[in-house]
Design a protein around this motif. Structure first.
Motif, PDB file in Angstrom:
ATOM      1  N   LEU A 180       0.810  -1.217   0.000  1.00 57.44           N
ATOM      2  CA  LEU A 180       0.000   0.000   0.000  1.00 57.44           C
ATOM      3  C   LEU A 180       0.842   1.265   0.000  1.00 57.44           C
ATOM      4  N   LYS A 181       2.124   1.126   0.281  1.00 57.98           N
ATOM      5  CA  LYS A 181       2.980   2.315   0.301  1.00 57.98           C
ATOM      6  C   LYS A 181       3.290   2.798  -1.113  1.00 57.98           C
ATOM      7  N   THR A 182       3.048   1.951  -2.113  1.00 57.99           N
ATOM      8  CA  THR A 182       3.399   2.328  -3.472  1.00 57.99           C
ATOM      9  C   THR A 182       2.191   2.953  -4.163  1.00 57.99           C
ATOM     10  N   GLU A 183       2.502   3.812  -5.150  1.00 60.61           N
ATOM     11  CA  GLU A 183       1.411   4.382  -5.964  1.00 60.61           C
ATOM     12  C   GLU A 183       1.054   3.388  -7.069  1.00 60.61           C
ATOM     13  N   PRO A 184      -0.181   3.374  -7.534  1.00 56.68           N
ATOM     14  CA  PRO A 184      -1.289   4.235  -7.098  1.00 56.68           C
ATOM     15  C   PRO A 184      -2.046   3.712  -5.886  1.00 56.68           C
ATOM     16  N   LEU A 185      -1.553   2.573  -5.299  1.00 54.52           N
ATOM     17  CA  LEU A 185      -2.304   1.957  -4.207  1.00 54.52           C
ATOM     18  C   LEU A 185      -2.442   2.884  -3.009  1.00 54.52           C
ATOM     19  N   SER A 186      -1.379   3.635  -2.698  1.00 51.65           N
ATOM     20  CA  SER A 186      -1.473   4.462  -1.486  1.00 51.65           C
ATOM     21  C   SER A 186      -2.507   5.569  -1.661  1.00 51.65           C
ATOM     22  N   SER A 187      -2.566   6.154  -2.861  1.00 49.19           N
ATOM     23  CA  SER A 187      -3.584   7.194  -3.093  1.00 49.19           C
ATOM     24  C   SER A 187      -4.978   6.602  -3.058  1.00 49.19           C
ATOM     25  N   LEU A 188      -5.113   5.422  -3.671  1.00 54.41           N
ATOM     26  CA  LEU A 188      -6.428   4.781  -3.708  1.00 54.41           C
ATOM     27  C   LEU A 188      -6.882   4.400  -2.299  1.00 54.41           C
ATOM     28  N   ALA A 189      -5.976   3.791  -1.565  1.00 50.71           N
ATOM     29  CA  ALA A 189      -6.319   3.399  -0.187  1.00 50.71           C
ATOM     30  C   ALA A 189      -6.636   4.623   0.653  1.00 50.71           C
ATOM     31  N   GLY A 190      -5.833   5.675   0.470  1.00 50.39           N
ATOM     32  CA  GLY A 190      -6.069   6.905   1.216  1.00 50.39           C
ATOM     33  C   GLY A 190      -7.440   7.490   0.914  1.00 50.39           C
ATOM     34  N   LEU A 191      -7.796   7.488  -0.362  1.00 50.20           N
ATOM     35  CA  LEU A 191      -9.099   8.041  -0.763  1.00 50.20           C
ATOM     36  C   LEU A 191     -10.238   7.224  -0.162  1.00 50.20           C
ATOM     37  N   MET A 192     -10.113   5.914  -0.230  1.00 50.91           N
ATOM     38  CA  MET A 192     -11.162   5.047   0.308  1.00 50.91           C
ATOM     39  C   MET A 192     -11.322   5.255   1.803  1.00 50.91           C
ATOM     40  N   MET A 193     -10.217   5.383   2.506  1.00 54.66           N
ATOM     41  CA  MET A 193     -10.292   5.570   3.959  1.00 54.66           C
ATOM     42  C   MET A 193     -10.883   6.931   4.294  1.00 54.66           C
ATOM     43  N   THR A 194     -10.539   7.935   3.491  1.00 52.83           N
ATOM     44  CA  THR A 194     -11.079   9.273   3.740  1.00 52.83           C
ATOM     45  C   THR A 194     -12.594   9.282   3.559  1.00 52.83           C
ATOM     46  N   VAL A 195     -13.053   8.627   2.505  1.00 53.00           N
ATOM     47  CA  VAL A 195     -14.499   8.572   2.257  1.00 53.00           C
ATOM     48  C   VAL A 195     -15.199   7.812   3.390  1.00 53.00           C
ATOM     49  N   ALA A 196     -14.612   6.688   3.775  1.00 52.26           N
ATOM     50  CA  ALA A 196     -15.214   5.886   4.852  1.00 52.26           C
ATOM     51  C   ALA A 196     -15.298   6.686   6.146  1.00 52.26           C
ATOM     52  N   LEU A 197     -14.235   7.437   6.429  1.00 53.20           N
ATOM     53  CA  LEU A 197     -14.210   8.233   7.662  1.00 53.20           C
ATOM     54  C   LEU A 197     -15.253   9.350   7.602  1.00 53.20           C
ATOM     55  N   SER A 198     -15.435   9.937   6.427  1.00 52.50           N
ATOM     56  CA  SER A 198     -16.428  11.011   6.290  1.00 52.50           C
ATOM     57  C   SER A 198     -17.832  10.479   6.528  1.00 52.50           C
ATOM     58  N   VAL A 199     -18.111   9.317   5.977  1.00 56.57           N
ATOM     59  CA  VAL A 199     -19.436   8.701   6.186  1.00 56.57           C
ATOM     60  C   VAL A 199     -19.636   8.403   7.667  1.00 56.57           C
ATOM     61  N   CYS A 200     -18.597   7.877   8.259  1.00 55.23           N
ATOM     62  CA  CYS A 200     -18.619   7.551   9.692  1.00 55.23           C
ATOM     63  C   CYS A 200     -18.902   8.812  10.522  1.00 55.23           C
ATOM     64  N   ASN A 201     -18.210   9.887  10.197  1.00 55.70           N
ATOM     65  CA  ASN A 201     -18.383  11.133  10.946  1.00 55.70           C
ATOM     66  C   ASN A 201     -19.811  11.645  10.835  1.00 55.70           C
ATOM     67  N   MET A 202     -20.363  11.591   9.620  1.00 53.36           N
ATOM     68  CA  MET A 202     -21.736  12.087   9.410  1.00 53.36           C
ATOM     69  C   MET A 202     -22.724  11.292  10.254  1.00 53.36           C
ATOM     70  N   ALA A 203     -22.566   9.977  10.221  1.00 51.86           N
ATOM     71  CA  ALA A 203     -23.492   9.122  10.972  1.00 51.86           C
ATOM     72  C   ALA A 203     -23.384   9.394  12.473  1.00 51.86           C
ATOM     73  N   ASN A 204     -22.160   9.540  12.946  1.00 52.70           N
ATOM     74  CA  ASN A 204     -21.975   9.744  14.383  1.00 52.70           C
ATOM     75  C   ASN A 204     -22.423  11.123  14.838  1.00 52.70           C
ATOM     76  N   ARG A 205     -22.283  12.104  13.962  1.00 57.64           N
ATOM     77  CA  ARG A 205     -22.768  13.445  14.335  1.00 57.64           C
ATOM     78  C   ARG A 205     -24.284  13.421  14.491  1.00 57.64           C
ATOM     79  N   TRP A 206     -24.933  12.677  13.614  1.00 55.26           N
ATOM     80  CA  TRP A 206     -26.385  12.557  13.710  1.00 55.26           C
ATOM     81  C   TRP A 206     -26.766  11.839  15.011  1.00 55.26           C
TER      82      TRP A 206
END
Lengths: 384, 79
Positions: A180-206
């Motif tokens: 995962l440290k290599t591109e493009p995997l690190s960018s892809l993994a980073g993007l997926m985790m960012t999206v997952a965290l955003s969804v998580c944050n929205m649900a928990n704020r509610w």
């Protein structure tokens, strides 16, 4: 031919400051002036609400007049599910490098055992754990760690998995991290985790809507902390006392500390308190330049899940505002642990063992950590 | 006589470090043998004291950090 040195073990007394100063410098690179040594000695007793007039118990091994091994204590109060008991945390177990793996560690622990009753310790190193078990400590379990990663791509690329993962961990996990440290995997993994965290944050704020969050350099009112601690302790089987006197002394010393206090209120009533701080050092080779904030302690009724969610979300927001890459939370209680994935905190391997010696206290050693409430702030585990 | 000491010492090493009965122990040194920590050092010294009927001075035991050094020590102490 050099005369053989005299090796002896003894409790430290007031006249040993000079030898102790040299030891602090040899062992920890600390300043060896008398004021610094006195401050270090007093740090865990002056103002400690659980100190008695006996002073801080410390034992040392001397080679002639030089200290070559050291073990000390921090007065504490422990909760066993029904009552509060006087005890200590062991702290500062150190043998100078040239003397390790010999008799010195054993001499220290054996001498300390003569003076101990109910005592706890947070320990990483296997040799130290073995010594403690030899004098009656039980290894209750490994404190679970959870990490919330705010900058996934930077985190993946910077973390050195071989330094973080225990040797026995599956090599598949290490290989995956390496890939995962290599591109493009690190960018892809980073993007997926960012999206997952955003969804998580929205649900928990509610889910935590309606609760009020605030941050301060000072703890809330003593009566509020005591009320929350009383509620918490009635839900758990074991903990180190977290009353207002302890919280103020430990996390808000008069000369200023590193910690901040995040309060969660429900209709004005305190229902959660997270105590946070930034990284103590930013040159940890295992972290590759990453800055990791810490939730050092948490008081919340484990049945009040909204409050727990709000506190952990607020702690993450606090870290994000300071541009930390991640936030670390260590918690033993299984009710809170079960919530962590839904809050965007992932489990990471732990290596801090909670060791307990019940002595003549009459309490039963817990069979595991699930019903306990231990965090990294206990026993100054956030120094580890 | 030294062979007798050596054999007994080898048995002690295998016992304390939980090694197989045919494990070679002559090269073991504290500095690079993970199983040699403070607790096992004390166990080792205790086993040596019991086997050879002597008392190992603590200051001397600090320097007993390999099979070889212990064998040499015993060849001087054991009559």
């Amino acid at each position: 031919m050099n005369a053989k040195p005299t090796i002896r073990v003894a409790k430290l007394i007031d006249g040993d400051e000079s030898a102790l100063a040299d030891f602090y410098q040899d062992a920890w690179g600390a300043s060896n002036n008398s004021e610094a040594v006195a401050a270090a000695r007093n740090q865990f007793t002056v103002g400690n609400p659980f100190s008695d007039d006996k002073g801080r118990l410390t034992v040392a091994v001397f080679s002639d007049e030089k200290i070559i091994g050291h073990l000390s204590t921090i007065p504490a109060q422990l909760w066993d599910g029904t009552r509060l008991l006087t005890g200590v945390w062991l702290k500062g177990f150190m043998v100078l490098e040239a003397y390790r793996d010999g008799p010195i560690g054993y001499m220290l622990i054996k001498e300390m055992a003569k003076h101990l009753d109910l005592s706890g310790a947070l320990v990483v190193a296997l040799p130290a754990r073995r010594l403690m078990e030899a004098i009656g400590f039980s290894d209750v379990g490994v404190l679970p760690n959870y990490l919330s990663i705010d900058r996934p791509r930077r985190f993946i690329r910077s973390i050195d998995a071989s330094q973080i993962e225990p040797d026995s961990s599956p090599s598949f996990r290490k290989l995956t991290l390496k890939a995962l440290k290599t591109e493009p995997l690190s960018s892809l993994a980073g993007l997926m985790m960012t999206v997952a965290l955003s969804v998580c944050n929205m649900a928990n704020r509610w889910l935590t809507k309606g609760l009020q969050t605030a941050t301060s350099l000072q703890p809330p009112a003593a009566s509020e902390i005591d009320g929350l601690w009383t509620t918490l302790r009635n839900r758990i089987g074991f903990a180190s006392s977290r009353d207002s006197a302890y919280i103020s002394w430990r996390y808000a010393p008069p000369d200023g500390g590193d910690y901040e206090f995040i309060t969660i209120r429900d209709a004005g009533q305190l229902c959660g308190l997270a105590i946070v701080r930034g990284p103590r050092r930013e040159d940890d080779p295992r972290l590759g330049g990453l800055r990791v904030g810490l939730i050092a302690d948490l008081l919340v009724d484990p049945r009040h899940k909204r409050a727990a969610r709000a506190a952990l979300l607020a702690a993450r927001s606090w870290c994000r505002l300071r541009n930390y890459d991640a936030v670390l939370f260590t918690i033993s209680n299984n009710v809170l642990r079960s919530m962590m994935p839904t809050l965007g905190y992932v489990p990471v391997p732990g290596n801090i063992h909670f060791m307990l010696r019940t002595g003549n206290s009459g309490i039963a050693s817990p069979s595991g950590l699930d019903d306990s409430w231990l965090t990294r702030g206990d026993g100054w585990g956030d120094d580890i | 006589m030294n062979e007798v000491i050596k054999q007994k010492l080898e048995d002690i090493f295998r016992l304390v470090f939980e090694l197989p009965s045919d494990a070679k122990v002559g090269d073991i040194q504290q500095i690079d043998f993970d199983k040699w920590d403070s607790l096992s050092h004390v166990s080792l010294m205790s086993a040596i004291e019991n086997e050879f009927g002597l008392e190992v001075d603590i200051a001397e035991s600090i320097s007993l950090t390999s099979f070889e050094s212990i064998e040499l020590y015993l060849s001087r102490k054991v009559v």
